[in-house]
Scaffold this motif. Structure first.
Motif, short mmCIF file in Angstrom:
data_model
loop_
_atom_site.label_atom_id
_atom_site.label_comp_id
_atom_site.label_asym_id
_atom_site.label_seq_id
_atom_site.Cartn_x
_atom_site.Cartn_y
_atom_site.Cartn_z
N MET A 168 0.84 -1.19 0.00
CA MET A 168 0.00 0.00 0.00
C MET A 168 0.87 1.25 0.00
O MET A 168 1.94 1.26 0.60
CB MET A 168 -0.89 -0.01 1.25
N GLY A 169 0.41 2.27 -0.71
CA GLY A 169 1.10 3.55 -0.73
C GLY A 169 0.22 4.62 -0.11
O GLY A 169 -0.98 4.64 -0.37
N ILE A 170 0.83 5.48 0.72
CA ILE A 170 0.07 6.57 1.32
C ILE A 170 0.69 7.89 0.88
O ILE A 170 1.91 8.06 0.92
CB ILE A 170 0.09 6.50 2.87
N THR A 171 -0.16 8.81 0.44
CA THR A 171 0.31 10.14 0.07
C THR A 171 -0.60 11.19 0.70
O THR A 171 -1.66 10.86 1.24
CB THR A 171 0.24 10.37 -1.45
N THR A 216 2.27 4.20 -8.00
CA THR A 216 2.32 3.38 -9.22
C THR A 216 2.47 1.90 -8.89
O THR A 216 1.85 1.05 -9.52
CB THR A 216 3.51 3.81 -10.10
N LEU A 217 3.32 1.58 -7.90
CA LEU A 217 3.68 0.18 -7.67
C LEU A 217 2.75 -0.60 -6.72
O LEU A 217 2.32 -1.70 -7.05
CB LEU A 217 5.14 0.08 -7.22
N PRO A 218 2.42 -0.07 -5.53
CA PRO A 218 1.61 -0.88 -4.61
C PRO A 218 0.18 -1.07 -5.14
O PRO A 218 -0.29 -0.28 -5.95
CB PRO A 218 1.59 -0.04 -3.32
N ARG A 219 -0.50 -2.09 -4.62
CA ARG A 219 -1.84 -2.38 -5.17
C ARG A 219 -2.94 -1.52 -4.55
O ARG A 219 -4.07 -1.50 -5.03
CB ARG A 219 -2.15 -3.87 -5.03
N VAL A 220 -2.61 -0.80 -3.46
CA VAL A 220 -3.59 0.10 -2.86
C VAL A 220 -2.96 1.48 -2.70
O VAL A 220 -1.80 1.60 -2.30
CB VAL A 220 -4.04 -0.40 -1.45
N HIS A 221 -3.73 2.52 -3.00
CA HIS A 221 -3.25 3.89 -2.75
C HIS A 221 -4.27 4.62 -1.89
O HIS A 221 -5.46 4.62 -2.18
CB HIS A 221 -3.07 4.64 -4.09
N VAL A 222 -3.76 5.22 -0.81
CA VAL A 222 -4.61 6.05 0.05
C VAL A 222 -4.03 7.46 0.06
O VAL A 222 -2.85 7.65 0.34
CB VAL A 222 -4.64 5.53 1.51
#
Lengths: 524, 209
Positions: free
Chosen positions: A198-201, A227-233
């Motif tokens: 998961m990516g957090i921004t 771009t890479l992790p399957r989840v973006h928050v």
């Protein structure tokens, strides 16, 4: 947040840190001049700033419906939208999303909103593996430190400090070469990007018209994380909206120029939603958390304007106080002039009322603000509010009362000033006073005081006029005029007499363009 | 009441009491545009200032040859051939694609993309995402080679938005790349290639016949 030491203590320790002064002085000075030359390359910059300000004020005046429209667009784009009233709620939502998607490893790009909610602590406590990936924030995390500048989180560390932290925490060879150190971070973080779930921004802007999240970064970590992790928050404050892509264009022209002096950052990423069937990359699920955490309260008051801040950090670099005490002394997420308004605004004035007082009101922040926020006006308003609602210390109250009594009585005032001048001069050595007693002690705590002149300006002026009359020349005559006046002028110009009279408050404070950028350092 | 409802009702109430200053009066600006030749010249200047290598080729064949030289002997990751202009895919037959295993993509030494727009004013490449145009290509390898058609040049970001707004609202992402990845976090010392490519090379081809 755990107990923060009182403001005076924080300031005292910052003022005593000479390395911090050198680091802050260099960095803020460089950023100021870069900003100035970047603005020189911006066509019609006044109009761009006016239009950007107008766009922000329009959104704020209509925020509830703008938020609903933004939410509608996001949902239509396939994004799941969440709302958080407080920081804890936002953290809980992130954790729920992580658990729902079976996430274990998280990578983050730099975000002030999640700094504000202390998201990392919450995630770590819940057993998640979370890594900051902006180089500065990564060092902050390794060092269990806090960022001290909005765009340069480790402005307070030297290259040697950074090398030591990395050596200790990730067992890389000791180095003080920034490029080598960045290379270590690249290698280490690349592994993290590739295996994160998961990516957090945060979000620099949310475009209402299109339901787009805009992220600006220079390193590319923001792109990796989305771009890479399957989840973006994405966690974003509810004030981050701009109406259209046209408006976004205005802000993009201003943000990088104000922050780092670039025309545009290396990467500007517009994100509309998760990957579609057949796309090779991008998250399978995208979530946006809209965070209030005190913003709606700020909007209701006199300082609603501050919600137009785009977090460029230009006011920090321009501020003589920030430059002296650094970001940590402000005690919370947002330092500098903007922090002195945002922190009391989000957390309440009680406990944070010293922040608005920590300003010379020189106005340098307002001059550099890309959206022309009237920061000095808001600081003054908060000071007024402090006097109204907070207990004023007895000494200060009595002192002000005494001053109020003496000030309208010219004879008494002059006598008191003369006595004080004599007292201070008696303590001077070579024209400088190292320590004042009693209430004056605060003034000399971290700097020397120039000894006052033997005679006041008024006395000198009267004397000069008398001399001039006696020799028949005018007091304002140019140098090389009648002997008597010339001699007098020389005397009046000896360094001892340069007490700062005749300067505007901004100049005295070392304000915009002023030469005195630092309070006089303590002389050894 | 849900968090959504209570935030929205608080915001609505706050709007009524908010003491927002008067809005400045300013006429909207038209997106800046310039002639093709002006754009090409400015684009070149900005790329040079960013430290981006720029090759201007006059035939499609020369573009392919340039790309071949740039990637020679290296592991290549590229957009799918049908998305590369000037049939540049013909010289990249052994390249990995966005659909290749991630480990293979991560090991690539150079990434080759086309672009959807190039912004002269700032030396920026605009890359819309989509099938066959993986975002990873311009991100994972340490070198990024972008092939630009002169007709893709816009002068300003505003002009790009005006021209491509419709397509942008179809694609999940649009990335603007301006020079190599950089940081100045340690003592303001410029370091290139911290996460994204440390080297960017632009190949500009001929105008359509």
């Amino acid at each position: 947040m755990s107990a923060v030491p009182p403001f005076v203590e924080r300031v005292r320790s910052a003022l005593g840190d000479e390395r911090l002064h050198v680091a802050l002085g260099r960095a803020t000075e460089a950023l100021r001049s870069r900003r100035a030359s970047a603005f020189a390359s911006l066509e019609d910059s006044d109009r761009v700033r006016d239009l950007a300000r107008k766009a922000k004020l329009e959104v704020l005046a209509d925020l509830a419906s703008q938020l609903q429209r933004f939410e509608e667009r996001l949902v239509a784009n396939g994004v799941e939208v969440h709302w958080a009233e407080t920081g804890e709620e936002a953290n809980r939502l992130v954790l729920e999303i992580a658990r729902r998607h079976g996430v274990k490893r998280i990578v983050k790009s730099k975000s002030m909103a999640t700094e504000e909610t202390h998201l990392n602590h919450a995630l770590e406590r819940a057993g998640m593996d979370v890594v900051e990936t902006d180089l500065g924030e990564y060092i902050v995390q390794l060092n269990q430190d806090r960022p001290s500048h909005i765009i340069l989180p480790i402005i307070h560390l030297t290259r040697e400090d950074v090398g030591a932290v990395m050596h200790r925490r990730i067992q890389v060879p000791l180095s003080d070469d920034p490029r080598t150190l960045a290379g270590f971070a690249r290698a280490k973080l690349r592994e993290e990007f590739l295996r994160a779930d998961m990516g957090i921004t945060g979000a620099n802007f949310g475009v209402v018209e299109t339901g787009t999240i805009c992220l600006v970064t220079n390193e590319g970590n923001g792109r990796m994380v989305t771009t890479l992790p399957r989840v973006h928050v994405a966690v974003m404050g509810i004030e981050k909206l701009v109406p259209t892509l046209e408006d976004l264009d205005l802000f993009l022209r201003l943000l990088a120029r104000s922050a780092t002096g670039q025309k545009i950052t290396t990467y500007t990423t517009l994100l509309r939603g998760p990957r579609r069937p057949g796309d090779e990359c991008g998250p399978e699920a995208m979530h946006v958390i809209l965070l209030d955490n005190g913003r709606s309260r700020l909007l209701a008051g006199d300082d609603a304007e501050i919600l137009g801040c785009i977090r460029c950090g230009a006011c920090l670099n321009a501020c003589p106080i920030y430059k002296s005490i650094g970001g940590h002394a402000y005690g919370d997420t947002y330092p500098g002039p903007v922090g002195a308004i945002v922190t009391p605004g989000l957390r309440g004035l009680h406990g944070w009322s010293e922040l608005p007082a920590a300003s010379t009101l020189c106005g340098a922040c307002r001059d550099v603000c890309p959206v022309r926020l009237d920061i000095p006006r808001m600081l003054l308003g908060l000071r007024r509010e402090t006097v109204r609602t907070e207990k004023t210390p007895l000494g200060l109250r009595l002192g002000l009362k005494a001053f109020g009594w003496i000030a309208p009585r010219p004879k008494l005032y002059r006598a008191a000033a003369a006595a004080a001048r004599r007292l201070v001069r008696a303590r001077a050595r070579e024209g400088w006073v190292r320590r004042l007693p009693g209430l004056g002690g605060g003034w000399t705590q971290a700097r020397d005081l120039r000894a006052p002149a033997a005679t006041t300006f008024q006395e000198q002026w009267t004397h000069r006029q008398q001399t001039a009359r006696a020799t028949g020349s005018t007091p304002g005559a140019s140098a090389g005029g009648a002997g008597g006046a010339g001699v007098r002028r020389q005397q009046a110009h000896k360094p001892e007499a340069a007490s700062g009279a005749g300067l505007t408050p901004a100049e005295r404070a070392g304000g915009p363009g002023g030469a005195a950028q630092h309070p006089p350092a303590r002389r050894r | 009441m849900t968090a959504r409802e209570s935030i929205l009702s608080r915001v609505a109430a706050a709007q009524r009491t908010a003491r927002l200053p008067a809005r400045p009066v300013a006429e909207p600006m038209a997106a800046a545009t310039r002639s093709r030749s002006h754009c090409l010249e400015r684009f070149g200047q900005e790329l040079a200032a960013l430290g981006v290598g720029c090759h201007v080729e006059t035939t499609a064949e020369a573009v392919r040859e340039r790309v071949r030289c740039l990637v020679e002997g290296q592991r290549v990751l590229s957009w799918d051939a049908e998305h590369l202009p000037y049939e540049a895919g013909a010289v990249l037959t052994a390249a990995s694609r966005g659909s290749s295993p991630r480990a293979e993509q991560a090991a690539a030494e150079v990434g080759v993309t086309g672009c959807d727009g190039a912004i002269a004013e700032t030396g920026t490449l605009a890359l819309l995402s989509g099938r066959g145009r993986s975002r990873a290509v311009s991100l994972l390898p340490p070198v990024h080679v972008a092939i630009v058609r002169p007709e893709d040049l816009c002068f300003s970001m505003g002009e790009f938005f005006a021209r491509h707004g419709a397509r942008m609202s179809q694609e999940p992402s649009c990335t603007f790349v301006t020079g190599p990845s950089r940081t100045a976090d340690i003592e303001l010392t410029l370091t290139l290639g911290v996460h994204g490519p440390g080297r960017v090379v632009v190949v500009i081809g001929p105008e359509p016949a």
